[in-house]
Write an enzyme that holds these catalytic residues in place. Structure first.
Site, PDB file in Angstrom:
ATOM      1  CB  VAL A  96       3.137   0.245  -6.350  1.00 18.95           C
ATOM      2  CG1 VAL A  96       1.778   0.391  -5.694  1.00 18.95           C
ATOM      3  CG2 VAL A  96       3.185   1.019  -7.656  1.00 18.95           C
ATOM      4  N   GLY A  97       3.583   0.404  -3.080  1.00 18.37           N
ATOM      5  CA  GLY A  97       3.390  -0.392  -1.872  1.00 18.37           C
ATOM      6  C   GLY A  97       3.800   0.321  -0.609  1.00 18.37           C
ATOM      7  CD  GLU A 133       5.893   1.493 -12.782  1.00 18.90           C
ATOM      8  OE1 GLU A 133       6.231   1.280 -13.971  1.00 18.90           O
ATOM      9  OE2 GLU A 133       5.781   0.594 -11.944  1.00 18.90           O
TER      10      GLU A 133
END
Length: 512
Positions: A278-279, A303
Site C-alpha cells: 500500500v502507498g 491484500e
C-alpha cells in the site's frame, strides 16, 4: 415495499429487513463491558466501523470520569479509520490491539513505555487462524460493517472482508453497522471461503487469481445478532501522494526488471500475478507496469486494491484483481458503483486468510512487491520499526507473501529526512524479512538482484546498484572494517549509521 423484478440486489434488500432490532450507536455501546474482546471489520479504512466506536469511546470517557475502569481488546483485519482506532485510542479505551495499525494516536500508545496499549504485531494471514485455534481467547463480540442482512442470517459485507467471517463465527454476539452509503450491487464481489482447522484442513481450491471457491455472503445464526445501527458514511480513505520523480523512477526500475526477466525466460510469457503493498510507491510501481509495453495484461493476487488498480482494470491492463480490501477513495468507489457489472467480474474480495494465504501465493507464483524502511548489506529487510524500537505500522501482510513469492521485491527511496537517513545500512535495526526470503531490492538508482549471491556479493551489489552516492563510500568503509567470516559484519560497527543519526541527526557522520 414493492418487489423490483429488474433489480435482484434491491429484492435482497426489500425482503429481509423486518426481524432485527434497529438501535442507536449509544445503545450498541451500552452492551459492551469492560474487559471484553471484540472482533471488528476493517482492513485499512475500507469496511471499518464508523459510529459504534465513537459511542464506545464516549462510554469509556464517562466511565473513566466516574473513576471506573473501561478498556476493551480489539482484533481487526488490519488498520482501520480514525473513527475507530483513533477515537478509541484517544479515549484510553484500548487494552489490547492486533494485528496492524496506521493511526498516530494508537501508535503513540503502543510505543509508550510502559505500553499504554498492548499491541501485538502479527502476520495478517495468521490472525484468523490464531482466532480459530483459540490462541486469542474468547471473542465476546463481532461488530462488522455490512451492506445488507437477511432474515436467515446472511450478511453481505461492504468494502472489505478481513477477519469478519471468523469473528462472526466465533463471537458470542453480533452488532452490525448497516452502511447505506455503499451500493447493494456489491453482491457478487465477495468470495467467502474458510479453512478447517488441522488436522482436517484441505487444500484451498484456488489455482489462479480469478478462481472463486466460496459464497457471496457470510452466514451466521440470526439469534446472535443483537442489533443493527444504520449509517450512511463513506470509507475514510484518503488519496495517496501523487507520483514524484523518485517514486516514478523506482516504479520504472521494477517494471524494467520484470520485463527483462520475461525476456530471459525466467518469467513465463503470460506473466504472473502481482502482489503489491500500500502507498505511493506501490501506486507508482503499478502505474509503471501498466505503461511498460513489454508487460502483458496481468492479474493481481494481493491484500489491498487501491485507486491505481481500478484505473488499470478500466484501461484493460489488469484482467482480475483479488484482495481482501477495496481501499479506494470515495470518488473511485462511485466509479465502481456506476458500472458494477463490469467490475464485478474482475474484482474479488476474500477473507484475509485466503487473500494472504502462503499456500495459494506459492501455488500460483505471485511476484510480491512491498516497501522497506531499511535494508542491510546482507539483504535483511526492516519493514515495521523506526530505529529498531518504535513501531511504525506493523509487518502487515508483507511476510505472508515475501517468504512464498516466485520473486520477492522490496522497494524504497535510497534516503529519507533530506538525506540524513540511508535506506541501505550496515545492519538493520529490526529484522522482519531475512536475507533468505528477499530476492530483489529496488531504489531510484537501480535494482539489486540478490538471488543466489553470497553475503559479500549481496553487499557489493547493494552498494553499487541501490545506495545513494552520499553513502557508497561509507558503506564500503564498513566492509573494509570487517574481518574474515562468511557474513560481512562487525558487531562493533554494525549500528554506526543508527548511532550517528541518534547522536548527530545524520547518518552521513558515521565513523568506521
Amino acid at each position: 415495499m414493492a418487489r423490483d423484478l429488474k433489480n435482484p440486489c434491491l429484492n435482497f434488500l426489500n425482503k429481509n429487513k423486518m426481524s432485527y432490532k434497529y438501535i442507536t450507536a449509544e445503545e450498541a455501546a451500552s452492551f459492551i463491558q469492560n474487559g471484553q474482546q471484540i472482533a471488528m471489520s476493517g482492513f485499512t479504512p475500507a469496511g471499518a466501523l464508523k459510529v459504534i466506536p465513537k459511542a464506545l469511546a464516549a462510554k469509556a470517557e464517562a466511565e473513566h470520569a466516574a473513576g471506573r475502569p473501561f478498556k476493551v481488546s480489539l482484533i481487526s483485519g488490519a488498520s482501520t479509520g480514525d473513527s475507530c482506532d483513533g477515537v478509541l485510542a484517544r479515549a484510553k479505551a484500548i487494552d489490547f490491539r492486533t494485528p496492524y495499525q496506521s493511526n498516530a494516536d494508537l501508535r503513540a500508545g503502543a510505543n509508550a513505555a510502559p505500553n499504554e496499549i498492548n499491541f501485538v504485531d502479527m502476520h495478517l494471514s495468521m490472525t484468523p487462524q490464531f482466532m480459530n485455534y483459540g490462541f486469542m481467547g474468547k471473542i465476546d463480540w463481532a461488530i462488522v460493517e455490512a451492506v445488507d442482512v437477511s432474515d436467515n442470517g446472511e450478511i453481505l459485507l461492504s468494502t472489505s472482508v478481513g477477519i469478519s467471517p471468523t469473528g462472526l463465527k466465533l463471537a458470542d454476539k453480533i452488532l452490525i453497522e448497516l452502511n447505506e452509503y455503499h451500493s447493494k450491487a456489491l453482491r457478487g464481489f465477495h468470495d467467502i471461503y474458510e479453512t478447517a482447522n488441522p488436522p482436517m484442513r484441505r487444500e484451498i481450491p484456488i489455482y489462479s487469481a480469478g478462481d472463486r471457491c466460496g459464497s457471496e455472503v457470510v452466514k451466521v445464526d440470526p439469534s446472535k445478532i443483537v442489533g443493527i445501527v444504520r449509517t450512511n458514511l463513506a470509507d475514510e480513505v484518503k488519496p495517496f501522494k501523487p507520483t514524484d520523480p523518485i517514486t516514478q523512477k523506482i516504479g520504472e526500475n521494477v517494471a524494467d526488471f520484470l520485463a527483462s526477466e520475461m525476456k530471459a525466460g525466467r518469467i513465463p510469457p503470460e506473466f504472473l500475478p502481482i502482489q503489491s503493498g500500500v502507498g505511493n510507491i506501490a501506486n507508482a510501481v503499478l502505474g509503471a507496469l501498466g505503461e511498460n509495453p513489454d508487460i502483458p495484461q496481468f492479474s493481481m493476487y494481493s491484500e489491498v486494491l487501491q485507486d491505481s488498480v481500478i484505473d488499470l482494470i478500466a484501461h484493460g491492463h489488469i484482467k482480475t484483481a483479488s484482495a481482501t480490501s477495496l481501499t479506494v477513495t470515495p470518488e473511485k468507489i462511485q466509479e465502481i458503483y456506476a458500472n458494477p457489472d463490469f467490475f464485478r467480474g474482475k474484482i474479488i474480495l476474500r477473507p484475509q486468510e485466503i487473500s494472504n494465504s502462503p499456500e495459494v501465493a506459492r501455488r500460483i507464483g505471485i511476484i510480491s512487491i512491498n516497501t522497506a524502511i531499511e535494508v542491510d548489506l546482507e539483504g535483511n529487510v526492516n519493514s515495521s520499526h523506526i530505529m529498531g524500537k518504535n513501531l511504525m505500522n506493523g509487518i502487515g501482510g508483507s511476510g505472508d507473501f515475501t517468504r512464498n513469492a516466485y520473486i520477492s521485491i522490496y522497494t524504497t527511496p535510497s534516503v529519507a529526512k533530506n538525506g540524513a537517513i540511508s535506506a541501505i545500512v550496515p545492519n538493520v535495526s529490526h529484522c522482519d524479512h531475512t536475507e533468505h526470503s528477499v530476492n530483489i531490492i529496488a531504489t531510484e538508482f537501480g535494482v539489486a538482484d540478490l538471488r543466489c549471491k553470497t553475503p559479500m556479493q549481496r553487499a557489493e551489489i547493494l552498494i553499487e546498484k541501490c545506495a545513494h552516492p552520499d553513502y557508497k563510500e561509507l558503506l564500503r568503509d564498513y566492509l573494509k572494517a570487517v574481518s574474515c567470516g562468511h557474513t560481512p559484519q562487525t558487531l562493533a560497527k554494525a549500528f554506526a549509521f543508527h548511532e550517528a543519526f541518534v547522536n548527530e541527526k545524520d547518518m552521513r557522520l558515521a565513523k568506521f
